[in-house]
Design an enzyme around this catalytic site. Sequence first.
Site, mmCIF file in Angstrom:
data_model
loop_
_atom_site.group_PDB
_atom_site.id
_atom_site.type_symbol
_atom_site.label_atom_id
_atom_site.label_comp_id
_atom_site.label_asym_id
_atom_site.label_seq_id
_atom_site.Cartn_x
_atom_site.Cartn_y
_atom_site.Cartn_z
ATOM 1 N N CYS A 1 0.815 -1.222 0.000
ATOM 2 C CA CYS A 1 0.000 0.000 0.000
ATOM 3 C C CYS A 1 0.844 1.266 0.000
ATOM 4 C CB CYS A 1 -0.995 -0.007 1.163
ATOM 5 S SG CYS A 1 -0.262 0.072 2.815
ATOM 6 N N HIS B 1 -2.371 1.278 6.932
ATOM 7 C CA HIS B 1 -2.738 1.221 5.516
ATOM 8 C C HIS B 1 -2.906 2.638 4.962
ATOM 9 C CE1 HIS B 1 -4.154 -0.842 1.951
ATOM 10 N NE2 HIS B 1 -5.248 -0.101 1.912
ATOM 11 N N HIS C 1 -6.162 1.408 -4.213
ATOM 12 C CA HIS C 1 -5.101 1.030 -3.274
ATOM 13 C C HIS C 1 -4.563 -0.353 -3.584
ATOM 14 C CE1 HIS C 1 -7.809 -1.360 -0.297
ATOM 15 N NE2 HIS C 1 -8.494 -1.151 -1.392
#
Length: 110
Positions: free
Chosen positions: A27, A72, A84
């Site tokens: 990520c 994240h 993402h």
Amino acid sequence: EIVAYAQQFIGNPYVWGGTSLTNGCDCSGFTMRVYGHFGISLEHYSGSQRYAGRGISYSEAEPGDLICYSGHVAIYIGGGMMVHAASAERGIVVDNVFYNKQPIGYRRLV
């Protein structure tokens, strides 16, 4: 422009610790490389990225803003959606902002 650039990598693989938009990234590697393409430098760590730019509220979020979660990060694309690097099983995908975690912040980088 940021969103259009990021979305061209949808379907590419997730690789823990990776920074390649085509061969695999995690990520924070995804956001680091996408924003880096536009001259915005980010560390390859979601915890550091949550302090980049300036904080904004969800109601202020615009396409191209960074969405921060605990562990994240993602890129807001508008309409309550984000792009993402989700997981090894899913790769780079589009999801609802509230797909399975509550955002802890939004950052304006440009």
